[in-house]
Design an enzyme around this catalytic site. Structure first.
Site, short mmCIF file in Angstrom:
data_model
loop_
_atom_site.label_atom_id
_atom_site.label_comp_id
_atom_site.label_asym_id
_atom_site.label_seq_id
_atom_site.Cartn_x
_atom_site.Cartn_y
_atom_site.Cartn_z
CD1 TRP A 1 -0.79 4.32 -21.41
CD2 TRP A 1 -2.17 5.14 -23.13
NE1 TRP A 1 0.24 4.86 -22.64
CE2 TRP A 1 -0.77 5.99 -23.03
CE3 TRP A 1 -2.84 6.61 -23.20
CZ2 TRP A 1 -0.06 7.10 -23.74
CZ3 TRP A 1 -2.42 7.74 -24.35
CH2 TRP A 1 -1.23 8.08 -24.17
CG HIS B 1 -4.50 9.79 -4.17
ND1 HIS B 1 -5.00 10.98 -4.61
CD2 HIS B 1 -4.44 10.14 -3.82
CE1 HIS B 1 -4.16 12.21 -3.67
NE2 HIS B 1 -3.38 10.15 -2.92
CD1 TRP C 1 -1.47 0.40 -11.73
CD2 TRP C 1 -3.06 0.48 -12.31
NE1 TRP C 1 -1.88 1.85 -10.59
CE2 TRP C 1 -2.74 1.84 -12.25
CE3 TRP C 1 -4.10 0.82 -13.22
CZ2 TRP C 1 -3.16 3.43 -11.56
CZ3 TRP C 1 -3.76 2.49 -13.69
CH2 TRP C 1 -4.36 3.18 -12.30
CE LYS D 1 -7.99 10.52 -16.55
NZ LYS D 1 -7.52 12.00 -16.64
CG HIS D 2 -0.91 2.68 -15.40
ND1 HIS D 2 -1.00 1.69 -15.67
CD2 HIS D 2 -0.47 3.00 -14.10
CE1 HIS D 2 0.22 0.97 -14.83
NE2 HIS D 2 0.10 1.87 -13.94
CG ASN D 3 1.57 6.70 -18.84
OD1 ASN D 3 2.68 5.67 -18.47
ND2 ASN D 3 1.46 6.81 -20.25
CB CYS E 1 0.80 1.16 4.45
SG CYS E 1 -0.82 1.06 4.05
CB CYS F 1 -0.81 -0.33 1.16
SG CYS F 1 -1.39 1.40 1.12
#
Length: 661
Positions: free
Chosen positions: A484, A461, A412, A486-488, A70, A67
């Site tokens: 793609w 987030h 992901w 949003k992952h970047n 964390c 996490c």
């Protein structure tokens, strides 16, 4: 080999053995906390012994080593543990890693579904309890947590307070006067402060392990006593010495930070005993880099990453919820439907998803205990050809340390794969609630993360990110590109964060070595060729490109023949059995199946396909039982109807043949 020259031949095997032990030691799993930290590192066996019937209270952090929040919070928690380490007779600080497979059952029994979760446990707790949730109005900074700890200690009932605990309540003016007259054998420090101040109570706890000194607090409500002692402002500290002398301590400006050190430095003030080692026999060892990481091809998507992620979802993350109802149940059903229709899995996994999806559809219940779902996932009905790996084995998602990458990386990859499958198989969701819905995978991902994803800050987030633009997606191809992008965005935000793996930095993906055509330069400014990106994503996450390397089907078959993945223990709630032991899960589905005598693993594996697959069509014991019940019921109904009509026909014959007089 030159190192072995000159050694006796019989010494070489011993040296090789030592070398293997050293290598094995470096490959041990990491956690966020080590034996050098002032926290007690707990696991499934030690948490019960530590927390229950303890002479001190506990504050535990249930965390997950993967996490990101964390990982970011770990330095603060370590600093808190160092700051209050002298408070151990009153309260101890502990941690338990819910990402450790051995701890899945422990975290489930304590009702932990989000990370990090903080729980208080009172001293002398005999019965099992999940503890009290940490309630902080503001933040989780050190000062705030210290104050919440003090509130918890002060409001604990009398039976949860040992006699050795110091009093945190203010003393009266008469008590102050009585302390001024006779000589005493120890120092007495009286801290005058406002009622809402915590500094005096913090100093009291700082000195709890020191002899020849007593620290009390008082409120500035009695003006005459303040004037008598020469106290003009608060906070102030008045020290009464063993020889009868007394007066204000004027050279200390800050009550907590300096006064504690000042009082500990007084003559004859000694620490009673060194703090008990907080992690003796409990810690996992010092974090070391995993030098045995498999070499893998970064241009490939590995099936073992997808299946390991699915295993963690079904047996760990979701299993932390004792029951599913309302929006959680609806989200889970939709998630399973998406998986069944789109997951690019092997036949035995797809059959499991199909069975699970059909079972959920056939269950018209508003609440489903997750143990019933686990029984099906673990194939307790012994349906042939159904199994899912019972452990995590990361390949493309493996980090340089075991607490890096792993499950988040797999999640992901899973949803990227699902968006691609939804685009290349446009009819896959036909006759479902998601038919002709281009955002089906994205909305399901959004709901799953909101309802179930353990890292609560990560979920917040993602929800904020999805809320802004996901409605702009109008086609399946746009869904692929949206995820793609949003992952970047996430990679850019987490670049340089403590959760980033230094061996796998957060970069904009795909990199030029994977897809050079995806990148372009216009006036020296980088831009993406999204048509090429879309084509690359469809190739990378397409069925043909998924590598089965490291996913040995024979290994999986051996797992299916043993325990079908059911290896997590459960917490025994009886006071006399407060340890984690191997127990069978509640067999909700097995109640419909006749119990069989135990057999050896070999015979059990040999019979599984014969006893379950009837005429080669894969009927389970439940299916056969229902068929028998239906057959018997139908036969009885036909017999009743036969005798009924036969009786009526006899009455008609008698009436028509009656002679007329």
């Amino acid at each position: 080999m030159a190192a072995f020259v000159g050694l006796p031949l019989r010494s070489v095997p011993m040296l090789l053995l030592l070398l293997l032990l050293v290598v094995a030691g470096t490959a041990r799993g990491e956690t966020l906390y080590g034996p050098e930290d002032s926290v007690t590192i707990l696991n499934k066996e030690s948490v019960a012994r530590a927390v229950f019937n303890s002479s001190s209270a506990w504050l535990l952090e249930f965390y997950s080593s993967w996490c990101g929040h964390c990982i970011n919070y770990a330095p603060t928690w370590k600093a808190l543990a160092r700051d209050v380490r002298d408070w151990e007779p009153a309260i101890k600080i502990g941690v338990l890693d819910c990402a450790e497979e051995d701890n899945y059952g422990a975290c489930k029994d304590f009702g932990v579904t989000l990370y990090p979760t903080f729980r208080f446990f009172k001293a002398f707790t005999k019965e099992f309890t999940q503890g009290e949730n940490y309630k902080a109005v503001g933040d989780r900074e050190i000062q705030t947590v210290r104050q919440v700890i003090i509130d918890f200690l002060q409001t604990s009932p009398a039976e949860s307070k040992p006699q050795a605990w110091p009093s945190l309540e203010p003393i009266s003016s008469s008590e102050i006067s009585s302390l001024l007259t006779p000589k005493q054998s120890h120092y007495t420090a009286i801290i005058f402060e406002s009622e809402e101040s915590y500094e005096g109570r913090e100093v009291i706890l700082d000195l709890i392990q020191y002899s020849n000194i007593v620290v009390r607090r008082a409120l500035p409500s009695d003006k005459p006593i303040l004037e008598k002692l020469g106290i003009g402002s608060v906070p102030s500290c008045y020290l009464i010495q063993p020889n009868g002398l007394h007066g204000l301590i004027n050279d200390v400006k800050s009550i907590r930070s300096q006064l504690s050190l000042h009082l500990k430095a007084l003559s004859n003030v000694r620490k009673l005993l060194p703090s008990e080692t907080a992690h003796s026999g409990l810690s996992k060892g010092v974090q070391q880099e995993d030098t045995t990481m498999n070499q893998f091809d970064r241009s490939k998507l590995y099936m073992t990453d997808l299946e390991s992620g699915l295993h963690y979802i079904l047996r760990a993350e979701l299993a932390n919820h004792h029951t599913l109802e309302g929006e959680k149940l609806k989200t889970f059903k939709d998630f399973v439907t998406i998986l069944y229709k789109l997951f690019p899995g092997r036949p035995h996994v797809m059959k499991l998803l199909e069975t699970l999806q059909e079972w959920l559809v056939s269950m018209p219940l508003d609440t489903i205990p997750y143990d019933a779902i686990l029984d099906l996932v673990n194939n307790k009905m012994r349906i042939s050809g159904i199994f899912l790996t019972n452990h995590t084995q990361w390949v493309g998602c493996r980090g340089s340390k075991s607490n890096l990458r792993g499950y988040p990386c797999s999640l992901w990859k899973l949803f990227h794969s699902l968006t691609v499958q939804a685009a290349v198989k446009p009819d896959a969701l036909a006759n479902t609630a998601f038919e002709a819905e281009p955002r089906a995978v994205l909305q399901t991902m959004r709901r799953y993360i909101r309802e179930f994803f353990g890292c609560r800050e990560c979920a917040k987030h993602f929800e904020a990110m999805a809320k802004e633009t996901v409605d702009s997606v109008k086609t399946p191809d746009q869904a692929i590109l949206w995820l793609w992008r949003k992952h970047n965005v996430v990679n850019n935000r987490l670049s340089g964060a403590p959760s980033e793996d230094p061996k796998f930095p957060k970069v904009q993906w795909p990199t030029s070595d994977l897809c050079s055509a995806c990148h372009s330069q216009t006036g020296g400014v980088h831009s993406w060729n999204e048509d090429e990106v879309l084509a690359f994503l469809k190739r990378y996450y397409g069925n043909q490109e998924i590598s089965l390397e490291f996913a040995d089907p024979r290994k999986d078959l051996s797992e299916a023949a043993t325990d079908n993945g059911n290896k997590e223990p459960h917490f025994t709630k009886k006071p006399q059995e407060r340890d984690y032991v191997k127990k069978q899960n509640p067999q909700f589905l097995d109640k419909l199946v006749q119990k069989k005598p135990e057999k050896s693993l070999d015979s059990e594996a040999a019979e599984s396909s014969q006893s379950v697959s009837f005429l080669g069509i894969g009927f389970s014991n439940i299916d056969m039982s229902l068929c028998v019940i239906l057959y018997v019921t139908s036969s009885l109904f036909l017999m009743i109807m036969f005798f009924f009509f036969r009786f009526r026909s006899k009455r008609w014959k008698v009436r028509y043949n009656r002679p007329f007089v």
